[in-house]
Structures are given as structure tokens and as C-alpha cells.
Design a protein around this motif. Structure first.
Motif, short mmCIF file in Angstrom:
data_model
loop_
_atom_site.label_atom_id
_atom_site.label_comp_id
_atom_site.label_asym_id
_atom_site.label_seq_id
_atom_site.Cartn_x
_atom_site.Cartn_y
_atom_site.Cartn_z
N ARG A 5 0.81 -1.21 0.00
CA ARG A 5 0.00 0.00 0.00
C ARG A 5 0.85 1.28 0.00
N ILE A 6 1.89 1.26 -0.81
CA ILE A 6 2.76 2.43 -0.94
C ILE A 6 1.95 3.64 -1.38
N TYR A 7 0.96 3.41 -2.23
CA TYR A 7 0.16 4.52 -2.73
C TYR A 7 -0.54 5.28 -1.61
N ALA A 8 -0.67 4.69 -0.44
CA ALA A 8 -1.31 5.36 0.68
C ALA A 8 -0.40 6.42 1.29
N ILE A 9 0.91 6.32 1.05
CA ILE A 9 1.82 7.30 1.64
C ILE A 9 2.50 8.19 0.60
N GLU A 10 2.59 7.75 -0.63
CA GLU A 10 3.20 8.54 -1.69
C GLU A 10 2.59 8.16 -3.04
N ASP A 11 2.89 8.96 -4.05
CA ASP A 11 2.39 8.70 -5.40
C ASP A 11 3.20 7.61 -6.09
N LEU A 12 2.52 6.76 -6.83
CA LEU A 12 3.18 5.74 -7.64
C LEU A 12 3.14 6.19 -9.10
N ALA A 28 -6.39 -1.64 -14.27
CA ALA A 28 -5.66 -2.40 -13.25
C ALA A 28 -4.68 -1.50 -12.50
N LEU A 29 -4.03 -0.59 -13.21
CA LEU A 29 -3.09 0.33 -12.55
C LEU A 29 -3.84 1.25 -11.58
N LYS A 30 -5.01 1.71 -11.98
CA LYS A 30 -5.81 2.56 -11.10
C LYS A 30 -6.22 1.82 -9.84
N GLN A 31 -6.54 0.54 -9.97
CA GLN A 31 -6.97 -0.25 -8.82
C GLN A 31 -5.88 -0.37 -7.77
N VAL A 32 -4.62 -0.34 -8.17
CA VAL A 32 -3.53 -0.45 -7.20
C VAL A 32 -2.93 0.91 -6.86
N GLY A 33 -3.61 1.98 -7.27
CA GLY A 33 -3.22 3.31 -6.82
C GLY A 33 -2.15 3.99 -7.64
N VAL A 34 -1.90 3.56 -8.85
CA VAL A 34 -0.89 4.22 -9.69
C VAL A 34 -1.43 5.58 -10.11
N ARG A 35 -0.64 6.62 -9.87
CA ARG A 35 -1.06 7.99 -10.19
C ARG A 35 -0.74 8.35 -11.63
#
Length: 95
Positions: A5-12, A28-35
């Protein structure tokens, strides 16, 4: 990376150099938080991808960059420690 959950602390941000395995499907990228997804289309390999990543990061106003290969050779577990090091003023860490 999703599990961490890196996306919870910084942008991917992903910089692609020509993947053909289907791993860059936008939903799929959006689902895992890729900015963001930057696609390198010109010549060059890893160093060209890194230049794309740094240029994008500077253009977007980021103050720090953590890079990791996306070929499962690097363990993303250390990413939060790299981020913390940047936040306390470390300029460069390589591991």
C-alpha cells in the motif's frame, strides 16, 4: 506493491520502456493506486527510462524520487524507509 500500500503514503508513477506482458492495463493500474504512467517511446533502455522518470518528477514538482525495477528482482519492502530518509533530509540512498 499493492500489498505494501505504498500509494497510501506517496504517489506511484510507472515509467514503461516497452512492456508487452499486459501489466500496464489502465484500469488495473488505477486499482492499485498508480497515479501516472509515462511511456518511453524513443531509443534507450533503463537509463532512458530513469531520465524520463526524473524529468516527469521535476516537471510535476516532486521533491524526491525512489526508483525500483518492476521486474520482481527488487523487494518493495524498503520503500517506506527510503521515503522516511528523504523526509529527514537524506539526499541519496542506493541499495
Amino acid at each position: 506493491m499493492e500489498a505494501k500500500r505504498i500509494y497510501a503514503i506517496e504517489d506511484l508513477i510507472i515509467v514503461d520502456g516497452g512492456s508487452t506482458d499486459g501489466s500496464l492495463e489502465v484500469d488495473a493500474l488505477k486499482q492499485v493506486g498508480v497515479r501516472g504512467l509515462v511511456v518511453k517511446k524513443g531509443p534507450g533502455k533503463l537509463s532512458a527510462q530513469l531520465r524520463c522518470a526524473y524529468a516527469f518528477s521535476l516537471d510535476q514538482g516532486y521533491e524526491g524520487v525512489v526508483t525500483i525495477d518492476g521486474n520482481d528482482k527488487d523487494d518493495p519492502e524498503a520503500i517506506p524507509r527510503f521515503i522516511e530518509a528523504l523526509k529527514v533530509g537524506v539526499d541519496f540512498v542506493q541499495a
